[in-house]
Design a protein around this motif. Structure first.
Motif, short mmCIF file in Angstrom:
data_model
loop_
_atom_site.label_atom_id
_atom_site.label_comp_id
_atom_site.label_asym_id
_atom_site.label_seq_id
_atom_site.Cartn_x
_atom_site.Cartn_y
_atom_site.Cartn_z
N THR A 159 -34.34 -5.64 -2.62
CA THR A 159 -35.30 -4.57 -2.32
C THR A 159 -34.58 -3.36 -1.75
N LYS A 160 -33.67 -3.62 -0.81
CA LYS A 160 -32.90 -2.52 -0.21
C LYS A 160 -32.14 -1.75 -1.27
N GLU A 161 -31.51 -2.48 -2.19
CA GLU A 161 -30.72 -1.83 -3.24
C GLU A 161 -31.60 -0.99 -4.16
N ARG A 162 -32.76 -1.53 -4.52
CA ARG A 162 -33.65 -0.80 -5.42
C ARG A 162 -34.22 0.45 -4.73
N LEU A 163 -34.50 0.34 -3.45
CA LEU A 163 -35.01 1.50 -2.72
C LEU A 163 -33.96 2.62 -2.67
N VAL A 164 -32.71 2.26 -2.36
CA VAL A 164 -31.64 3.26 -2.30
C VAL A 164 -31.44 3.90 -3.66
N ASN A 165 -31.44 3.08 -4.72
CA ASN A 165 -31.25 3.62 -6.07
C ASN A 165 -32.38 4.55 -6.49
N ALA A 166 -33.57 4.34 -5.90
CA ALA A 166 -34.73 5.17 -6.22
C ALA A 166 -34.84 6.39 -5.30
N GLY A 167 -33.89 6.51 -4.36
CA GLY A 167 -33.91 7.66 -3.47
C GLY A 167 -34.58 7.42 -2.15
N GLY A 168 -34.79 6.16 -1.79
CA GLY A 168 -35.44 5.84 -0.51
C GLY A 168 -34.66 4.82 0.28
N GLU A 169 -35.20 4.47 1.44
CA GLU A 169 -34.59 3.46 2.28
C GLU A 169 -35.70 2.70 2.99
#
Length: 198
Positions: A159-169
């Protein structure tokens, strides 16, 4: 939460926010900045920056952040504050330069980019955030179940990785902490709006 970045064209002489302020103060007329819409987090941060830095800046208004990027890259205006989802690909490609992250903490996306507070302008700190809400009257048991599920989901590495890749944290808060955060954030933005209207 989603960071936003204070960005300039790649060929800008400004290598820091303080460089930009010095450049604006020496300019014979107000420098222009890209503005993606009145009332957005980025728009409010731009307005606060003008006040805190005590510099004249002139807005060039666009319908959202994405349409302004080509003009920023080409140097049609001097700076913008862009959401990470729009800015990040162009920062990574070298088309634009990030001088600061206007979040309160450095981003996992671009950990070498200082926060706006580290750059000398803590009053310009602004957060774009998202939260889960339920209708009033939802049973405490349902809220507890959702809270537990969200805490587990936001802690998961994927989840953390997907959020960062989408521009979020991910920034999990329990129900009480989130309610307190919303209350404090509303007070802060009311104070900012009053400062801008003066």
């Amino acid at each position: 939460m989603s960071p936003s970045y204070f960005v300039v064209p790649a060929n800008s002489p400004a290598k820091s926010v303080k460089d930009f302020v010095a450049m604006a103060k020496k300019a014979p007329k107000p420098l222009q900045f890209g503005d993606g819409g009145s009332g957005s987090t980025q728009n409010m941060a731009n307005e606060m920056f003008k006040i805190v830095a005590d510099i004249p800046l002139e807005a060039v208004t666009y319908k959202g952040a994405p349409p302004m990027v080509p003009d920023l890259i080409n140097g049609a205006f001097s700076m913008a504050i862009l959401p990470s989802s729009v800015a990040y690909p162009h920062i990574k490609s070298g088309a634009i330069r990030a001088l600061a992250n206007i979040n309160s903490t450095r981003s996992a996306q671009l950990p070498d980019v200082p926060t706006i507070a580290e750059a000398g302008f803590p009053e310009v700190t602004a957060l774009s955030w998202y939260g889960f809400h339920v209708p009033a009257g939802t049973s405490p048991e349902v809220i507890r179940k959702l809270d537990t599920a969200l805490q587990k989901a936001t802690a998961a590495p994927e989840t953390k990785e997907r959020l960062v890749n989408a521009g979020g944290e991910g920034a999990y808060m329990n129900t009480a902490d989130f309610a307190a955060f919303i209350k404090a954030d509303a007070v802060r933005w009311e104070r900012v709006a009053k400062a801008i209207r003066k």
